[in-house]
Design a protein around this motif. Structure first.
Motif, PDB file in Angstrom:
ATOM      1  N   GLY A 276       0.824  -1.211   0.000  1.00 27.85           N
ATOM      2  CA  GLY A 276       0.000   0.000   0.000  1.00 27.85           C
ATOM      3  C   GLY A 276       0.852   1.252   0.000  1.00 27.85           C
ATOM      4  N   ALA A 277       1.922   1.235   0.799  1.00 34.79           N
ATOM      5  CA  ALA A 277       2.837   2.375   0.835  1.00 34.79           C
ATOM      6  C   ALA A 277       3.501   2.589  -0.518  1.00 34.79           C
ATOM      7  CB  ALA A 277       3.903   2.150   1.905  1.00 34.79           C
TER       8      ALA A 277
ATOM      9  N   ASP B  92      10.317   4.634  -4.416  1.00 35.63           N
ATOM     10  CA  ASP B  92       9.271   4.446  -3.418  1.00 35.63           C
ATOM     11  C   ASP B  92       8.434   3.212  -3.712  1.00 35.63           C
ATOM     12  OD1 ASP B  92       8.543   5.799  -0.984  1.00 35.63           O
ATOM     13  OD2 ASP B  92       8.792   7.663  -2.065  1.00 35.63           O
ATOM     14  N   PHE B  93       8.232   2.917  -4.978  1.00 41.13           N
ATOM     15  CA  PHE B  93       7.516   1.691  -5.336  1.00 41.13           C
ATOM     16  C   PHE B  93       8.361   0.473  -4.966  1.00 41.13           C
ATOM     17  CE2 PHE B  93       6.129  -1.629  -8.315  1.00 41.13           C
ATOM     18  CZ  PHE B  93       4.770  -1.618  -8.057  1.00 41.13           C
ATOM     19  N   PHE B  94       9.666   0.560  -5.222  1.00 37.79           N
ATOM     20  CA  PHE B  94      10.581  -0.546  -4.946  1.00 37.79           C
ATOM     21  C   PHE B  94      10.707  -0.821  -3.447  1.00 37.79           C
ATOM     22  CE2 PHE B  94      14.988  -1.591  -3.708  1.00 37.79           C
ATOM     23  CZ  PHE B  94      15.104  -2.862  -4.264  1.00 37.79           C
ATOM     24  N   SER B  95      10.803   0.229  -2.635  1.00 38.06           N
ATOM     25  CA  SER B  95      11.076   0.038  -1.205  1.00 38.06           C
ATOM     26  C   SER B  95       9.949  -0.702  -0.498  1.00 38.06           C
ATOM     27  CB  SER B  95      11.321   1.386  -0.526  1.00 38.06           C
ATOM     28  OG  SER B  95      10.157   2.189  -0.520  1.00 38.06           O
ATOM     29  N   GLY B  96       8.714  -0.443  -0.901  1.00 35.20           N
ATOM     30  CA  GLY B  96       7.590  -1.153  -0.300  1.00 35.20           C
ATOM     31  C   GLY B  96       7.626  -2.638  -0.623  1.00 35.20           C
TER      32      GLY B  96
ATOM     33  N   MET C 189       7.548   4.560   3.125  1.00 35.44           N
ATOM     34  CA  MET C 189       7.910   3.432   3.979  1.00 35.44           C
ATOM     35  C   MET C 189       8.249   3.877   5.398  1.00 35.44           C
ATOM     36  SD  MET C 189       8.233   0.321   4.493  1.00 35.44           S
ATOM     37  CE  MET C 189       7.598   0.080   2.836  1.00 35.44           C
ATOM     38  N   PHE C 190       9.024   4.960   5.549  1.00 34.82           N
ATOM     39  CA  PHE C 190       9.349   5.374   6.919  1.00 34.82           C
ATOM     40  C   PHE C 190       8.124   5.968   7.617  1.00 34.82           C
ATOM     41  CE2 PHE C 190      10.545   9.785   5.423  1.00 34.82           C
ATOM     42  CZ  PHE C 190       9.952  10.535   6.432  1.00 34.82           C
ATOM     43  N   LEU C 191       7.164   6.498   6.836  1.00 38.47           N
ATOM     44  CA  LEU C 191       5.930   6.984   7.464  1.00 38.47           C
ATOM     45  C   LEU C 191       5.011   5.825   7.850  1.00 38.47           C
ATOM     46  CD1 LEU C 191       5.156  10.169   5.349  1.00 38.47           C
ATOM     47  CD2 LEU C 191       6.008  10.031   7.691  1.00 38.47           C
ATOM     48  N   THR C 192       5.012   4.772   7.044  1.00 36.26           N
ATOM     49  CA  THR C 192       4.262   3.570   7.419  1.00 36.26           C
ATOM     50  C   THR C 192       4.851   2.979   8.690  1.00 36.26           C
ATOM     51  OG1 THR C 192       3.719   3.080   5.103  1.00 36.26           O
ATOM     52  CG2 THR C 192       3.568   1.259   6.663  1.00 36.26           C
TER      53      THR C 192
END
Length: 413
Positions: free
Chosen positions: A146-147, A275-279, A333-336
Motif C-alpha cells: 500500500g505504501a 518508493d515503489f521498490f522500497s515497499g 515506507m518510513f511513514l508507514t
C-alpha cells in the motif's frame, strides 16, 4: 467494506478505494507543495519585484509555507486522532485547494505570503492522514504494498508540476492544482472511516491520551525522534544536493549549463520508482528496518558518487541524481513504519507531524550548508551535512522496533 486486519490477505486488497484516493491525494499534495518553488521567480517577477526583491521576498514566502506545514502537521494530526482520519482528509484538501486557486488570482505580495501559509497548513494533513488510514485498513501483511502504491503515484505529482509550468503560465498552474484538489474531494465522499479508529474511539470514551505526552513520556519521545531520524537523508538530498545541483556541477567542473530545476526533476523521477521498490523490498525481506537500512546505504553510496566520484559530464550527473532519488524512495515506507510504532489514539498525530517535521529539517540543514560553503566549498560542505544526517539516521534505525506484520489495533496507555 474494507478488509479488516484479521481477514485473509489478498494482493487485490491493495487496490481498494482508500489506497487509490490516498495515492491521488499525495499526487496533488506534492504537486502543490513544489509549485511555489517552481513558479517563485516568474510569479514574483510578474508581480513587479526586482531580482533582489525576488530573492529576499521569495525566501520569506517559502518560510511562511514551511511554517504552515509545521503548525498544520500537529493541528491535523491531533484532529485526526480526535475526529477521525477521514475528517482530516476532507478538511486538509479543501483548505489547500481553495488556497491554491486563490494564489492564481493574487496580485499582492503580502496576500501571496498569507495564501502560501494557508496552503502549507492544508498540505500538512494530506500524507500523514492518508498513510495512517491505509495502514489501519489494509491487512498487516500488505501494508508495504500500500505504501508503494501511494508513494509512486503521489510523487509523480512533482513531475506533473514541472510540466504544468512549462506548458502553461504560473496562474494556470495554481488553478490546475486547486482544481485537482476539488475533484479529489468529490472522490473522497465514498471513503469510509478506519474500523480500528472507530473501535479505539469507543474504547477511549472520555479518557483520550493528550498529544503532548509524545514529549513527556520518554518511551514515546524516543520512538518519535527515531521516526524523524530515519527520514533525514530523504529531504537532505532533495533540499540540498538536488536543489543546489547547479552549484555542485560548477564545483565539480562539469561543462555546460546545468540547471538546478533539471537536477530536481531527475531526482523525483528516481524517487517515484524508488518508493515503489522500497515497499516491495520490505515485503520480500519481511522487515521494515532491513529495507530502510538498504535504502539508506544506497543513498550514502550515491552521495559519495556525487561528491567524490569524479563526475565530468551533465549526463552522468543526471544519472547520479536519478540514483539518489531512487535511494531516498522510502518516504512512504518510513511513514508507514511511524504509523506502526504508535497506538491508534496517537497514530495520526505522530505520523502527520513526523511527515512535516522531516520536510522542515531542510530549515536546519540548509543554513548549515550555507554557513559551511564559504570556508569549506560546496563539495566539503555537502559532505559534512551529509555525514551528520546519515549518522543520525543510522543511530535512529539502530535498535528500532521491527514493525512488519504488527497488529495496529492497540492503544497508547
Amino acid at each position: 467494506m474494507y478488509p479488516s486486519v484479521s481477514s485473509k490477505p489478498k494482493i487485490s486488497a491493495v487496490l481498494t478505494l482508500p489506497v487509490i484516493v490516498a495515492s491521488l491525494g499525495y499526487f496533488v499534495d506534492v504537486y502543490d507543495l513544489l509549485l511555489f518553488n517552481i513558479v517563485r521567480v516568474p510569479s514574483l517577477k510578474d508581480l513587479g519585484l526586482t531580482e533582489e526583491e525576488i530573492s529576499d521576498i521569495g525566501a520569506s514566502i517559502y518560510n511562511w509555507q514551511q511554517a504552515g506545514l509545521l503548525i498544520g502537521g500537529f493541528m491535523w494530526g491531533i484532529l485526526g486522532d480526535k475526529l477521525g482520519r477521514r475528517s482530516v482528509l476532507f478538511g486538509s484538501i479543501l483548505t489547500y485547494s481553495l488556497a491554491n486557486i486563490a494564489c492564481g488570482f493574487t496580485s499582492n505580495v503580502e496576500v501571496y505570503a498569507l495564501l502560501r501559509f494557508v496552503a502549507g497548513l492544508g498540505l500538512a494533513g494530506e500524507l500523514g492522514a492518508g498513510i495512517t488510514l491505509i495502514a489501519e485498513i489494509l491487512p498487516k501483511e500488505l501494508r508495504g504494498y500500500g505504501a508503494s502504491v501511494v508513494a509512486s503515484v503521489g510523487l509523480a505529482g512533482a513531475i506533473a508540476a514541472f510540466f504544468a509550468v512549462k506548458l502553461t503560465d504560473w496562474r494556470t498552474a495554481y488553478f490546475i492544482g486547486g482544481g485537482m484538489g476539488i475533484v479529489l474531494l468529490i472522490l473522497r465522499i465514498n471513503v469510509l472511516e478506519s474500523i480500528i479508529f472507530n473501535k479505539s474511539l469507543e474504547k477511549r470514551g472520555s479518557k483520550p491520551v493528550p498529544w503532548w505526552t509524545i514529549f513527556t513520556s520518554f518511551s514515546r519521545f524516543v520512538r518519535y525522534i527515531r521516526c524523524m531520524g530515519i527520514g533525514l537523508p530523504t529531504y537532505m538530498v532533495i533540499g540540498i544536493y538536488a536543489t543546489f545541483g547547479n552549484e555542485f556541477a560548477k564545483a565539480l567542473g562539469i561543462p555546460g549549463d546545468v540547471q538546478a530545476s533539471t537536477c530536481v526533476l531527475y531526482t523525483y523521477i528516481g524517487v517515484v520508482t524508488g518508493d515503489f521498490f522500497s515497499g516491495i523490498l520490505s515485503q520480500w525481506l519481511q522487515s521494515r528496518r532491513k529495507a530502510i537500512l538498504l535504502m539508506i546505504a544506497m543513498t550514502l553510496a550515491g552521495v559519495v558518487w556525487l561528491i567524490y566520484g569524479g563526475i565530468q559530464s551533465p549526463e552522468t550527473l543526471y544519472v547520479c541524481y536519478v540514483w539518489l532519488g531512487f535511494s531516498i524512495g522510502y518516504i512512504a515506507m518510513f511513514l508507514t513504519t511511524t504509523a506502526e510504532q504508535f497506538g491508534t489514539n496517537l497514530r495520526a498525530t505522530v505520523t502527520t507531524s513526523v511527515a512535516n517535521n522531516v520536510r522542515a529539517t531542510v530549515l536546519l540543514t540548509l543554513p548549515l550548508f550555507q554557513f559551511l560553503k564559504p570556508g569549506q566549498g560546496v563539495l566539503n560542505a555537502g559532505a559534512i551535512v551529509g555525514a551528520v544526517c546519515f549518522a543520525l539516521a543510522l543511530l535512529s534505525l539502530w535498535k528500532m522496533e521491527e514493525t512488519y506484520g504488527k497488529e495496529l489495533d492497540y492503544e497508547e496507555s
